[in-house]
Design a protein around this motif. Structure first.
Motif, PDB file in Angstrom:
ATOM      1  N   LEU A  79      47.441  -9.034-151.920  1.00 11.21           N
ATOM      2  CA  LEU A  79      48.394  -9.981-151.334  1.00 11.21           C
ATOM      3  C   LEU A  79      49.225  -9.327-150.234  1.00 11.21           C
ATOM      4  O   LEU A  79      49.453  -9.908-149.173  1.00 11.21           O
ATOM      5  N   GLU A  80      49.665  -8.123-150.486  1.00 11.59           N
ATOM      6  CA  GLU A  80      50.549  -7.431-149.543  1.00 11.59           C
ATOM      7  C   GLU A  80      49.829  -6.948-148.279  1.00 11.59           C
ATOM      8  O   GLU A  80      50.413  -6.921-147.209  1.00 11.59           O
ATOM      9  N   LEU A  81      48.576  -6.543-148.425  1.00  6.18           N
ATOM     10  CA  LEU A  81      47.889  -5.840-147.343  1.00  6.18           C
ATOM     11  C   LEU A  81      46.842  -6.656-146.604  1.00  6.18           C
ATOM     12  O   LEU A  81      46.229  -6.166-145.661  1.00  6.18           O
ATOM     13  N   ARG A  82      46.608  -7.892-146.998  1.00  8.72           N
ATOM     14  CA  ARG A  82      45.509  -8.679-146.426  1.00  8.72           C
ATOM     15  C   ARG A  82      45.546  -8.729-144.901  1.00  8.72           C
ATOM     16  O   ARG A  82      44.558  -8.409-144.232  1.00  8.72           O
ATOM     17  N   GLN A  83      46.651  -9.122-144.324  1.00  5.64           N
ATOM     18  CA  GLN A  83      46.730  -9.253-142.867  1.00  5.64           C
ATOM     19  C   GLN A  83      46.566  -7.910-142.165  1.00  5.64           C
ATOM     20  O   GLN A  83      45.895  -7.818-141.140  1.00  5.64           O
ATOM     21  N   ALA A  84      47.159  -6.870-142.731  1.00  2.00           N
ATOM     22  CA  ALA A  84      47.025  -5.541-142.120  1.00  2.00           C
ATOM     23  C   ALA A  84      45.585  -5.053-142.186  1.00  2.00           C
ATOM     24  O   ALA A  84      45.092  -4.435-141.235  1.00  2.00           O
ATOM     25  N   GLN A  85      44.884  -5.345-143.282  1.00  2.00           N
ATOM     26  CA  GLN A  85      43.487  -4.940-143.402  1.00  2.00           C
ATOM     27  C   GLN A  85      42.607  -5.715-142.420  1.00  2.00           C
ATOM     28  O   GLN A  85      41.699  -5.147-141.814  1.00  2.00           O
ATOM     29  N   LEU A  86      42.868  -7.003-142.263  1.00  2.00           N
ATOM     30  CA  LEU A  86      42.113  -7.799-141.283  1.00  2.00           C
ATOM     31  C   LEU A  86      42.320  -7.253-139.870  1.00  2.00           C
ATOM     32  O   LEU A  86      41.370  -7.131-139.096  1.00  2.00           O
ATOM     33  N   HIS A  87      43.549  -6.916-139.551  1.00  2.00           N
ATOM     34  CA  HIS A  87      43.857  -6.365-138.236  1.00  2.00           C
ATOM     35  C   HIS A  87      43.132  -5.028-138.038  1.00  2.00           C
ATOM     36  O   HIS A  87      42.537  -4.791-136.983  1.00  2.00           O
ATOM     37  N   ALA A  88      43.174  -4.171-139.040  1.00  2.16           N
ATOM     38  CA  ALA A  88      42.521  -2.865-138.942  1.00  2.16           C
ATOM     39  C   ALA A  88      41.011  -3.024-138.774  1.00  2.16           C
ATOM     40  O   ALA A  88      40.388  -2.332-137.961  1.00  2.16           O
ATOM     41  N   ALA A  89      40.412  -3.935-139.528  1.00  5.63           N
ATOM     42  CA  ALA A  89      38.967  -4.165-139.427  1.00  5.63           C
ATOM     43  C   ALA A  89      38.597  -4.657-138.034  1.00  5.63           C
ATOM     44  O   ALA A  89      37.616  -4.187-137.432  1.00  5.63           O
ATOM     45  N   SER A  90      39.379  -5.577-137.495  1.00  9.39           N
ATOM     46  CA  SER A  90      39.117  -6.096-136.147  1.00  9.39           C
ATOM     47  C   SER A  90      39.287  -5.005-135.097  1.00  9.39           C
ATOM     48  O   SER A  90      38.485  -4.899-134.160  1.00  9.39           O
TER      49      SER A  90
END
Length: 125
Positions: A79-90
């Motif tokens: 829940l906490e890291l979803r957006q940051a992980q998506l950004h990092a993957a992109s």
């Protein structure tokens, strides 16, 4: 679970990267459940001045650490890291967007795919 103290700054993460301690820092932040600091660490994937190998090693350490968390903590991290992980993957995918790909760039794409798969974004992975 809330983290103690303020999150790491981008400059602190860059300092760790400069001395080759980025993967170690990533593992420690996951173990300590410092989600806000992990968001800062994940943001470095878009930093072209950092060697791609270091970024891949750090993100791989994050994935490995998240995989070792107890189920309740893993849900909280998701829940906490979803957006940051998506950004990092992109960001990793963009850094490897050329042909022909080197082995280093393939490593970046594998790390990107691992982040996306861990988030359930299998089509994007």
């Amino acid at each position: 679970m809330s983290e103690e103290g303020s999150p790491l700054s981008l400059e602190q993460v860059r300092t760790a990267a400069a001395v080759g301690r980025l993967p170690e820092l990533a593992r420690q932040l996951v173990a300590d459940r410092r989600w806000s600091s992990l968001e800062v660490l994940l943001s470095i994937a878009a930093t072209p001045s950092l060697p791609l190998e270091d970024v891949v090693a750090a993100l791989s350490a994050v994935l490995a650490g998240l995989g070792e968390l107890p189920e309740a903590d893993a849900r909280e991290a998701a829940l906490e890291l979803r957006q940051a992980q998506l950004h990092a993957a992109s960001a990793l995918a963009r850094r490897s967007d050329r042909s022909p790909l080197t082995e280093r760039e393939r490593g970046g794409l594998r790390a990107s795919a691992g982040l996306l798969a861990g988030l359930g974004e299998l089509r994007r992975a």
